[in-house]
Design a protein around this motif. Structure first.
Motif, PDB file in Angstrom:
ATOM      1  N   ASP A  61       0.911   8.422  -2.993  1.00  0.00           N
ATOM      2  CA  ASP A  61       0.225   9.119  -4.084  1.00  0.00           C
ATOM      3  C   ASP A  61      -0.977   9.914  -3.578  1.00  0.00           C
ATOM      4  O   ASP A  61      -1.219  11.038  -4.045  1.00  0.00           O
ATOM      5  N   ARG A  62      -1.736   9.357  -2.654  1.00  0.00           N
ATOM      6  CA  ARG A  62      -2.893  10.084  -2.092  1.00  0.00           C
ATOM      7  C   ARG A  62      -2.436  11.366  -1.410  1.00  0.00           C
ATOM      8  O   ARG A  62      -3.075  12.414  -1.556  1.00  0.00           O
ATOM      9  N   ASN A  80       0.792  -1.230   0.000  1.00  0.00           N
ATOM     10  CA  ASN A  80       0.000   0.000   0.000  1.00  0.00           C
ATOM     11  C   ASN A  80       0.827   1.284   0.000  1.00  0.00           C
ATOM     12  O   ASN A  80       0.275   2.377  -0.129  1.00  0.00           O
ATOM     13  N   LYS A 130       2.865   2.886  -2.087  1.00  0.00           N
ATOM     14  CA  LYS A 130       2.760   3.786  -3.244  1.00  0.00           C
ATOM     15  C   LYS A 130       1.400   4.465  -3.286  1.00  0.00           C
ATOM     16  O   LYS A 130       1.304   5.670  -3.520  1.00  0.00           O
ATOM     17  N   THR A 131       0.338   3.710  -3.036  1.00  0.00           N
ATOM     18  CA  THR A 131      -1.005   4.281  -3.039  1.00  0.00           C
ATOM     19  C   THR A 131      -1.144   5.361  -1.970  1.00  0.00           C
ATOM     20  O   THR A 131      -1.700   6.436  -2.233  1.00  0.00           O
TER      21      THR A 131
END
Length: 188
Positions: A50-51, A44, A46-47
């Protein structure tokens, strides 16, 4: 990006130290401009980064807490090239050295418990030259004042920051910011 992170911390010295994924949305919606991600894994990270970045905030990942990935040079390559945070945090001098060589913004975290750890902190900062340091526990304005006068590097106070008064005291002592997991303080 290095200037952006320092500028963001100077503009809003409260840093959200996110310890679980559920609190990330609160941090993103808050007034903070910088988020320390203290909870992530290989699936998780990278996600989550990015958020944070898509919300216009700086995302710094604490690589010592990143689960499911090694802690060697290749792991740092992966963090830099795939996860792509704005910067990294670590207590380990070798991680700071490698991340700096990769062009990452670095924050080295130090736990000051006695004069020996204080002196070792000064030596490590002079040797590794992180972009910033985080001093823990952060509720030591006298120590924060002393170290900011002895080192020419931005200092963040972190750990046990529990009130607006704590933040004001460490800022007055010379810290440029205070990291806290207390959600009520993210709106200051």
């Amino acid at each position: 990006m290095k200037e952006t992170i320092a500028n963001r911390v100077e503009l809003n010295p409260v840093i959200a130290a996110v310890q679980n994924e559920e609190d990330l949305e609160i941090a993103i919606k808050s007034q903070v401009t910088t988020i320390f991600l203290l909870c992530a894994d290989i699936f998780n990270a990278k996600t989550l980064v990015d958020r944070i970045k898509n919300a216009g905030k700086s995302a710094l990942i604490h690589i010592d807490f990143l689960e499911g990935i090694g802690k060697d040079a290749k792991a740092i390559d992966y963090i830099v090239e795939v996860i792509r945070p704005d910067g990294v945090i670590s207590t380990k001098s070798n991680h700071i050295k490698i991340a700096k060589e990769k062009g990452m913004f670095t924050i080295q975290r130090f736990f000051l418990i006695d004069n020996k750890s204080y002196e070792m902190t000064k030596q490590s900062v002079k040797s590794r030259q992180p972009d910033m340091i985080e001093i823990m526990p952060g509720v030591m304005p006298g120590v924060i004042s002393r170290i900011t006068k002895q080192l020419s590097i931005p200092v963040i106070a972190g750990g046990l920051i529990d009130s607006k008064q704590d933040i004001m005291e460490v800022l007055k002592a010379g810290a440029i910011g205070a990291s806290t997991s207390k959600k009520k303080l993210w709106e200051l």
